[in-house]
Scaffold this motif. Structure first.
Motif, PDB file in Angstrom:
ATOM      1  N   UNK A   1      56.173  27.332  10.250  1.00  0.00           N
ATOM      2  CA  UNK A   1      56.951  28.355   9.545  1.00  0.00           C
ATOM      3  C   UNK A   1      58.180  27.751   8.894  1.00  0.00           C
ATOM      4  N   UNK A   2      58.868  26.872   9.604  1.00  0.00           N
ATOM      5  CA  UNK A   2      60.035  26.205   9.040  1.00  0.00           C
ATOM      6  C   UNK A   2      59.654  25.387   7.807  1.00  0.00           C
ATOM      7  N   UNK A   3      58.522  24.729   7.858  1.00  0.00           N
ATOM      8  CA  UNK A   3      58.069  23.955   6.701  1.00  0.00           C
ATOM      9  C   UNK A   3      57.755  24.875   5.516  1.00  0.00           C
TER      10      UNK A   3
ATOM     11  N   UNK B   1      62.010  32.119   1.489  1.00  0.00           N
ATOM     12  CA  UNK B   1      61.933  33.092   2.585  1.00  0.00           C
ATOM     13  C   UNK B   1      60.601  33.824   2.623  1.00  0.00           C
ATOM     14  N   UNK B   2      60.204  34.217   3.823  1.00  0.00           N
ATOM     15  CA  UNK B   2      58.959  34.951   4.043  1.00  0.00           C
ATOM     16  C   UNK B   2      59.299  36.391   4.413  1.00  0.00           C
ATOM     17  N   UNK B   3      58.730  37.334   3.688  1.00  0.00           N
ATOM     18  CA  UNK B   3      58.935  38.761   3.961  1.00  0.00           C
ATOM     19  C   UNK B   3      57.613  39.379   4.366  1.00  0.00           C
TER      20      UNK B   3
ATOM     21  N   UNK C   1      62.107  36.137   7.237  1.00  0.00           N
ATOM     22  CA  UNK C   1      62.315  34.814   7.817  1.00  0.00           C
ATOM     23  C   UNK C   1      62.844  33.887   6.737  1.00  0.00           C
ATOM     24  N   UNK C   2      64.113  33.540   6.835  1.00  0.00           N
ATOM     25  CA  UNK C   2      64.707  32.565   5.940  1.00  0.00           C
ATOM     26  C   UNK C   2      64.968  31.281   6.727  1.00  0.00           C
TER      27      UNK C   2
ATOM     28  N   UNK D   1      64.029  30.598  10.658  1.00  0.00           N
ATOM     29  CA  UNK D   1      63.003  29.597  10.953  1.00  0.00           C
ATOM     30  C   UNK D   1      63.523  28.531  11.909  1.00  0.00           C
ATOM     31  N   UNK D   2      64.755  28.077  11.694  1.00  0.00           N
ATOM     32  CA  UNK D   2      65.336  27.079  12.603  1.00  0.00           C
ATOM     33  C   UNK D   2      65.495  27.664  14.003  1.00  0.00           C
ATOM     34  N   UNK D   3      65.951  28.914  14.091  1.00  0.00           N
ATOM     35  CA  UNK D   3      66.102  29.552  15.392  1.00  0.00           C
ATOM     36  C   UNK D   3      64.758  29.741  16.079  1.00  0.00           C
ATOM     37  N   UNK D   4      63.712  30.032  15.315  1.00  0.00           N
ATOM     38  CA  UNK D   4      62.377  30.181  15.903  1.00  0.00           C
ATOM     39  C   UNK D   4      61.888  28.873  16.508  1.00  0.00           C
ATOM     40  N   UNK D   5      62.154  27.761  15.832  1.00  0.00           N
ATOM     41  CA  UNK D   5      61.778  26.453  16.377  1.00  0.00           C
ATOM     42  C   UNK D   5      62.549  26.182  17.670  1.00  0.00           C
TER      43      UNK D   5
END
Length: 361
Positions: free
Chosen positions: A47-49, A56-58, A78-79, A83-87
């Motif tokens: 997702x980060x990639x 961003x993903x909506x 997801x911006x 994405x960084x927080x998800x990782x």
């Protein structure tokens, strides 16, 4: 890109795998459940990639126009920040869950505990990818309940007392958070992050709570939001819940210190464009963070319990984080669209009201 929704659902699947089944096979199921959480970590990296390369993903779960009775749509935005927080969350969650399998092996309540770890990881992932302020608040609330449930050892009086104190003090911040949502919707008519930032910048509002006292709308909203961030991130004077929450199993502390307590800093950075409109709130955040950092570091030095030492150390580190959030007059905007405008117009687009951002931030 719709497959991104699997990232927060995989830890939930892991929790269900642990819970469903007989008692005799719980250890085998606990090991199997580690794979979905690990897959969530790999999905978060993917997702980060995607966000870094395609923007961003909506994701919308429904058409807002078809459900006019709801004030806010349901979905994910997801911006780069999300994405960084998800990782970070999925990575730490994978490590903690894997370690907990062996750490809690002989505990009779390990199934409940491991399921809560998976569910908490899922809630954190949903919170950081929420598309609007109300969704963020709902998952913020569930996270407070998870902190209470993760006390785990209900036969230990000190554990129950610490869990109850945590649950009670977090309600203070949650009430302020909910009040900020009501005020923001009343002032700007939306809770969607991008629309909220744009309307707050283009239409300054002044409130008069008392005769002769005026306060900007953005300042009022961000101050209430900051109280919510203070409670979750254990900032002075709402910091006393954290040392009392350390009677839970040690892996819970890792999840608490590496993930949950960072929610306050995430909230400020998620709403950075709104905070950038209020120098008053940023100054207060700086002072509160500075006091918390000094207090946490000082109290850490006089503890004779290693868990309390780590707890006060975490309070001090979170104080540094909050102090940094308030150290700049303007903050880096998480919206890629607004960031692009800043890149095109370093001094700020004419007539937009969007504050400029120095290279240091």
């Amino acid at each position: 890109m719709s497959a991104v929704i699997l990232v927060p659902l995989l830890p939930l699947l892991a929790a269900l795998i642990v819970l469903v089944g007989d008692e005799g096979s719980r250890h085998q199921r606990a090991k199997i459940a580690a794979y979905p959480i690990g897959a969530a970590f790999l999905g978060a990296i993917a997702t980060l990639w995607l966000v870094a390369t395609q923007g961003p993903i909506t994701i919308r779960f429904y058409d807002p126009a078809s459900l006019a009775t709801l004030a806010f749509p349901m979905g994910f935005y997801i911006d780069r920040l999300s994405a960084v927080m998800m990782v970070l969350i999925s990575g730490v969650g994978t490590i903690i869950y894997t370690y907990s399998i062996g750490y809690m092996y002989q505990d009779l309540h390990d199934r409940r505990y491991l399921a809560l770890i998976g569910f908490t990881t899922s809630v954190l992932l949903c919170m950081v990818s929420s598309a609007n302020l109300m969704m963020l608040f709902l998952f913020w609330q569930v996270l407070s309940y998870m902190l209470y449930l993760l006390a785990h050892n209900h036969a230990h009086a000190a554990t129950l007392e610490g869990a109850f104190r945590t649950f009670t003090l977090l309600r203070v911040g949650d009430v302020a958070f909910l009040s900020s949502i009501v005020l923001a919707y009343q002032l700007y008519g939306t809770l969607e992050f991008q629309a909220l930032f744009a309307k707050a910048a283009e239409s300054p509002v002044t409130l008069t709570p008392l005769p002769g006292i005026e306060i900007g709308g953005a300042t009022a909203v961000t101050l209430l939001l900051f109280i919510g961030a203070m409670s979750k991130s254990a900032q002075f004077p709402i910091h006393i819940w954290l040392p009392r929450s350390l009677y839970a199993p040690t892996p819970v502390h890792a999840l608490l210190h590496a993930g949950i307590i960072n929610a306050g800093g995430f909230l400020i950075n998620r709403l950075a464009p709104l905070y950038g409109l209020s120098s008053t709130t940023l100054h207060i955040a700086f002072v509160v963070g500075m006091v918390t950092a000094v207090l946490g570091a000082t109290m850490m030095l006089v503890q004779n319990d290693i868990k309390k030492t780590l707890g006060f150390s975490t309070i001090g580190q979170m104080g540094y984080m909050i102090m940094e959030c308030g150290s700049h007059r303007t903050r880096t905007v998480q919206s890629d669209g607004v960031l692009e405008l800043r890149e095109r117009h370093p001094q700020g687009p004419p007539g937009t009201g969007i504050p400029t951002c120095r290279p240091s931030c």
